[in-house]
Design a protein around this motif. Structure first.
Motif, PDB file in Angstrom:
ATOM      1  N   SER A  95      37.455  36.655  50.408  1.00 53.09           N
ATOM      2  CA  SER A  95      38.627  37.522  50.251  1.00 53.09           C
ATOM      3  C   SER A  95      39.905  36.795  50.668  1.00 53.09           C
ATOM      4  N   GLU A  99      46.630  41.465  40.752  1.00 50.71           N
ATOM      5  CA  GLU A  99      46.140  42.506  41.662  1.00 50.71           C
ATOM      6  C   GLU A  99      44.918  41.980  42.413  1.00 50.71           C
ATOM      7  N   THR A 100      44.990  42.016  43.745  1.00 50.86           N
ATOM      8  CA  THR A 100      43.906  41.524  44.597  1.00 50.86           C
ATOM      9  C   THR A 100      43.414  42.655  45.475  1.00 50.86           C
ATOM     10  N   SER A 101      42.102  42.830  45.532  1.00 53.91           N
ATOM     11  CA  SER A 101      41.514  43.883  46.357  1.00 53.91           C
ATOM     12  C   SER A 101      40.082  43.502  46.693  1.00 53.91           C
ATOM     13  N   GLY A 102      39.492  44.265  47.592  1.00 53.86           N
ATOM     14  CA  GLY A 102      38.090  44.035  47.909  1.00 53.86           C
ATOM     15  C   GLY A 102      37.829  43.963  49.390  1.00 53.86           C
ATOM     16  N   TRP A 147      42.990  40.793  37.570  1.00 56.33           N
ATOM     17  CA  TRP A 147      42.389  41.483  38.702  1.00 56.33           C
ATOM     18  C   TRP A 147      41.456  40.532  39.448  1.00 56.33           C
ATOM     19  N   THR A 167      38.895  40.624  42.666  1.00 56.13           N
ATOM     20  CA  THR A 167      38.244  41.508  43.625  1.00 56.13           C
ATOM     21  C   THR A 167      37.077  40.786  44.292  1.00 56.13           C
ATOM     22  N   THR A 168      36.782  41.218  45.513  1.00 51.50           N
ATOM     23  CA  THR A 168      35.624  40.711  46.245  1.00 51.50           C
ATOM     24  C   THR A 168      34.783  41.887  46.700  1.00 51.50           C
ATOM     25  N   ALA A 169      33.487  41.652  46.771  1.00 55.38           N
ATOM     26  CA  ALA A 169      32.555  42.689  47.212  1.00 55.38           C
ATOM     27  C   ALA A 169      31.415  42.032  47.971  1.00 55.38           C
TER      28      ALA A 169
END
Length: 359
Positions: A212, A234-237, A272, A274-276
């Motif tokens: 992340s 857009e960065t999220s996670g 986009w 994203t990390t999970a």
């Protein structure tokens, strides 16, 4: 590797089989001899007349000697035949290995019959040959492509230098700028090749890395390029800890985000990142808007120097090694790389790596 000559496996098996057969026969005859000696009366009435025990034991001993000789001959002959039949698959495997040593990788053993140890060995060897053949073909194709890619900027540089040497008056600022750009491209390509080699050889130290944080760093670095093209990042996670080289994993993330930017649709477009995390792995996903892609085209994008002829070409197209480097880094970290076209256009790239656990 030089070794002293020794007995063949077939001869060893033959001697072992014959020796075991003779030992079993000798023990059986000895048991009978002990039984007769213990229970046979001194005088026995036989159909042929009256015999004493000494005569019967002498007759039995002579017959036992004949049986032992028969067992020896039978054991050697039968052991030689049986060991030959048992080792026939091993001979085929050895011949195939020698052919592979001589450079032939297209042949296969294709051992028939039901599953056993030899069949498993032959099947594993066939799989190894197939992978080696594919790897060698890929390396040859890669070498040819790399030579072609490097030859182009070098040829252009040589032509520009020839112009400057024959006519110094033509050594203008535009010529210098062109020479600088061509040289920069050659340097970028060389650095990409070195990075790809480093990833393939797994020549790196490992540490705890949070994907992340790498995603945030990569997006911050490439934000000016995205803004210049009118794209939104857009960065999220979640926090996604893994174990590996921070430099290589940052290069992986940067390549994916850069690829998503330069192969996006005209503004407005979106990327986009994203990390999970789950019980066993961490996942980095990079998606972008863009032109519709076919599964056939997507399957070729990880090959070196394949930029995707149907995709949007730009001045930031790179050396054609971006996704190839991503694949090599992913494999070097025992992960998996998955590329799928998005239904609305664009590409979804997923990198799954082993999760780091605090020990």
């Amino acid at each position: 590797m030089d070794r002293k000559p020794g007995l063949s496996v077939r001869l060893k098996l033959t001697l072992s089989y014959a020796g075991f057969l003779m030992l079993a026969g000798a023990l059986l005859l000895l048991t009978v001899w002990v039984f007769l000696r213990s229970h046979l009366p001194d005088i026995a009435v036989m159909p042929g007349g009256v015999l004493n025990r000494a005569t019967l034991m002498s007759t039995f001993t002579s017959a036992a000697g004949v049986v032992v000789v028969f067992l020896l001959v039978f054991g050697l002959l039968g052991g030689w035949i049986l060991s030959g039949r048992m080792l026939a698959p091993l001979t085929r495997i050895t011949d195939a290995a020698r052919m592979a040593t001589d450079g032939s990788l297209s042949h296969r053993i294709l051992l028939d019959g039901r599953k056993d140890e030899f069949r498993e060995l032959a099947d594993a060897f066939d799989v190894m040959l197939a992978r080696l053949e594919a790897h060698v073909a890929e390396q040859q194709r890669f070498a040819a492509n790399a030579s072609h890619e490097l030859r182009t900027p070098l040829a252009i540089s040589q032509a520009l230098l020839e112009v400057a040497r024959t006519d110094p008056a033509q050594m203008s600022g535009e010529l210098v700028d062109r020479l600088h750009a061509v040289n920069a491209r050659a340097i970028d390509l060389t650095e990409a090749l070195l990075l790809l080699s480093q990833a393939d050889q797994r020549a790196f130290s490992r540490e705890r890395v949070d994907l992340s944080l790498l995603a945030e760093e990569a997006t911050e670095t490439l934000l000016p390029l995205a803004e210049k093209r009118g794209l939104t990042l857009e960065t999220s996670g979640d926090v996604a800890p893994t174990h590996g080289s921070r430099a290589l994993l940052l290069q992986l993330t940067t390549n994916l985000v850069h690829n998503a930017i330069v192969h996006n649709r005209p503004a407005p477009g979106t990327v986009w990142v994203t990390t999970a995390v789950d019980a066993k792995s961490v996942v980095l996903t990079v998606e972008n808007t863009g032109e519709p892609l076919t599964p056939q085209l997507v399957s070729t994008l990880v090959e070196p120097f394949r930029r995707g002829t149907d995709r949007v070409r730009t001045d930031h197209a790179g050396a054609g090694l971006g996704l190839a480097i991503v694949r090599s880094i992913t494999q070097a970290h025992d992960g998996t790389l998955t590329l799928t076209p998005r239904p609305g256009g664009g590409l979804r790239t997923t990198v799954q790596l082993p999760r780091w656990w605090l020990r």
